[in-house]
Design an enzyme around this catalytic site. Structure first.
Site, short mmCIF file in Angstrom:
data_model
loop_
_atom_site.label_atom_id
_atom_site.label_comp_id
_atom_site.label_asym_id
_atom_site.label_seq_id
_atom_site.Cartn_x
_atom_site.Cartn_y
_atom_site.Cartn_z
N CYS A 2 0.86 -1.20 0.00
CA CYS A 2 0.00 0.00 0.00
C CYS A 2 0.88 1.24 0.00
O CYS A 2 2.01 1.18 0.49
CB CYS A 2 -0.84 0.08 1.27
SG CYS A 2 -2.28 -0.97 1.27
N ARG A 16 -4.73 7.12 -0.51
CA ARG A 16 -3.88 5.93 -0.49
C ARG A 16 -4.24 4.98 -1.63
O ARG A 16 -5.34 5.05 -2.19
CB ARG A 16 -4.06 5.23 0.83
CG ARG A 16 -5.49 4.68 1.11
CD ARG A 16 -5.66 3.18 0.98
NE ARG A 16 -4.75 2.36 1.70
CZ ARG A 16 -4.89 1.99 2.97
NH1 ARG A 16 -5.95 2.38 3.66
NH2 ARG A 16 -4.01 1.21 3.55
N ASN A 79 -0.33 -2.13 5.94
CA ASN A 79 0.22 -3.38 6.44
C ASN A 79 1.63 -3.19 6.97
O ASN A 79 2.44 -2.47 6.39
CB ASN A 79 0.24 -4.39 5.29
CG ASN A 79 -0.28 -5.73 5.73
OD1 ASN A 79 -1.00 -5.83 6.72
ND2 ASN A 79 0.10 -6.77 5.01
C1 LIG Z 1 -4.22 -5.39 4.19
C2 LIG Z 1 -4.67 -3.93 4.18
C3 LIG Z 1 -3.46 -3.07 3.90
C4 LIG Z 1 -2.98 -3.30 2.50
C5 LIG Z 1 -1.49 -3.35 2.51
O1 LIG Z 1 -0.79 -2.57 3.14
N1 LIG Z 1 -0.97 -4.33 1.80
C6 LIG Z 1 0.45 -4.51 1.74
C7 LIG Z 1 0.82 -5.96 1.83
S1 LIG Z 1 2.51 -6.11 2.20
O2 LIG Z 1 2.78 -5.56 3.50
O3 LIG Z 1 3.25 -5.44 1.19
O4 LIG Z 1 2.76 -7.52 2.22
C8 LIG Z 1 -5.30 -3.53 5.51
C9 LIG Z 1 -5.60 -2.00 5.59
C10 LIG Z 1 -6.81 -1.84 6.49
C11 LIG Z 1 -7.07 -3.25 7.00
C12 LIG Z 1 -8.51 -3.54 7.50
C13 LIG Z 1 -8.89 -2.55 8.60
O5 LIG Z 1 -7.90 -2.52 9.61
C14 LIG Z 1 -10.26 -2.91 9.19
C15 LIG Z 1 -10.40 -4.40 9.61
C16 LIG Z 1 -9.65 -4.66 10.92
C17 LIG Z 1 -9.82 -6.10 11.36
O6 LIG Z 1 -9.04 -6.30 12.51
C18 LIG Z 1 -9.35 -7.06 10.27
C19 LIG Z 1 -10.11 -6.81 8.98
C20 LIG Z 1 -10.01 -5.35 8.48
C21 LIG Z 1 -11.03 -5.25 7.35
C22 LIG Z 1 -8.57 -5.00 8.00
C23 LIG Z 1 -8.09 -5.97 6.89
C24 LIG Z 1 -6.71 -5.60 6.33
O7 LIG Z 1 -5.73 -5.77 7.31
C25 LIG Z 1 -6.68 -4.14 5.83
C26 LIG Z 1 -7.62 -4.06 4.63
#
Ligand SMILES: C[C@H](CCC(=O)NCCS(=O)(=O)O)[C@H]1CC[C@H]2[C@@H]3[C@H](O)C[C@@H]4C[C@H](O)CC[C@]4(C)[C@H]3C[C@H](O)[C@]12C
Length: 323
Positions: A2, A16, A79
């Site tokens: 992200c 974002r 993340n």
């Molecule tokens: C995975 C998402 C971030 C995307 C990201 O940064 N990807 C990078 C992957 S990497 O590092 O490069 O491997 C995060 C951002 C916001 C998160 C969501 C939000 O925090 C809201 C909820 C919170 C709950 O605890 C879990 C589901 C959830 C719905 C989360 C799922 C997931 O962790 C999300 C969608």
């Protein structure tokens, strides 16, 4: 992966890329002032600033990924695997769960300076929303028009970094991301000078050679450098149309195309890109398959109501045929 950033033209913008290989049926969600925000370890907020952002709504609770409040303060969770470390409850602190962190901050504060003060008493506690929605390993960028910070809860404790570039990606920790910029200080938007071997005749045979060495891969540290270079050198007109176009181009510099990052039998893609005009409370977004900009204006909703309002993302290309 992200990438999040803020940007100031005439108005201030925050947004974002949400890069992932699956979606949680996220929607654009407005939380009005009188929706009762319940928290696991601290008192509920019966009345608070209104929010607009993207969330997954579970049992009527908006689990925000990123949002902006009516005072122009914004926040996004990205993340932060292997590094995020949430703590047991600490009776001497204000215990907020990671999924409550965005509403708790944006519900109450107007500026990053106020948030910095409040964070001195915060413990990000290891309580998950539910079995189906376990703890997410995140770190956060919080921005207003004046400044940005990055918040990371790691093994050693809660780290709050000034974020002078207003950009956040994923791993490694933010201090290392910033340090890495030292390696790129010679890159330039101008044609290069021959410092390599002044006695050799070297030719600037193409435009853009001043930035040769700017990373183009999709790793988190490379996206950080690319997005910072693009944002810091960004030039846009002052109109809303010019500013949001420029902002989406900044995010586009670090976007993920399907096929370039394989995760088992799936590919990571930029599911959505957002750009919130934080002064006007308008949340613009695009999705992977909808390049047209869609928008939701929080001030067109009844912000004194008690129920969240959500808009499904408009997906699929909206093509304007010209003949
Ligand atoms: C995975 C998402 C971030 C995307 C990201 O940064 N990807 C990078 C992957 S990497 O590092 O490069 O491997 C995060 C951002 C916001 C998160 C969501 C939000 O925090 C809201 C909820 C919170 C709950 O605890 C879990 C589901 C959830 C719905 C989360 C799922 C997931 O962790 C999300 C969608």
């Amino acid at each position: 992966m992200c990438t999040a950033a803020n940007y100031t033209a005439t108005d201030h913008y925050f947004g974002r890329n949400l890069d992932l290989e699956y979606s949680y049926n996220e929607t654009v969600t407005v939380t009005p002032r009188n929706y009762v925000f319940k928290f696991r370890q601290v008192d509920e907020l019966r009345s608070h600033h209104a929010l607009i952002g993207i969330s997954t709504n579970v049992d009527g609770y908006p689990l925000y990924y990123d949002a902006t409040n009516e005072k122009g303060l914004s926040m996004a969770g990205l993340n932060f695997p292997e590094n995020a470390d949430y703590k047991p409850e600490d009776p001497k602190k204000i215990n907020i769960t990671p999924f409550e962190f965005i509403p708790w901050v944006l519900g109450q504060y107007e500026t990053v300076a106020e948030v910095k003060e409040a964070l001195k008493d915060i413990n990000l506690v290891n309580i998950s929303f539910s079995k189906e929605y376990p703890l997410s390993p995140l770190h956060w960028i919080i921005s207003d028009r004046e400044e940005s910070i990055t918040v990371e809860s790691v093994k050693e404790g809660l780290h709050v970094y000034d974020n002078p570039v207003g950009v956040l990606t994923n791993n490694p920790t933010f201090d290392k991301q910033l340090f890495n910029l030292n390696n790129y200080m010679t890159l330039s938007i101008d044609p290069p000078k021959n410092n390599f071997a002044p006695d050799l005749v070297l030719d600037t045979y193409s435009r853009g050679m001043g930035a040769i060495g700017l990373p183009g891969d999709l790793s988190s540290s490379s996206r950080f450098v690319k997005a910072v270079f693009t944002k810091i050198n960004s030039v846009s007109g002052s109109s809303e149309s010019e500013a949001i176009s420029q902002f989406f181009h900044i995010l586009g510099s670090a976007a993920q195309q399907r096929g370039c990052v394989r995760l088992g039998d799936k590919y990571e893609i930029t599911i959505y890109s957002s750009c919130c005009n934080t002064d006007k409370g308008i949340y613009y977004y695009k999705t992977y398959e909808n390049s047209q900009i869609s928008g939701v204006d929080m001030h067109k909703e009844n912000l004194d109501s008690e129920e969240i309002i959500s808009y499904s993302l408009i997906e699929g290309q909206q093509i304007k045929m010209q003949n």
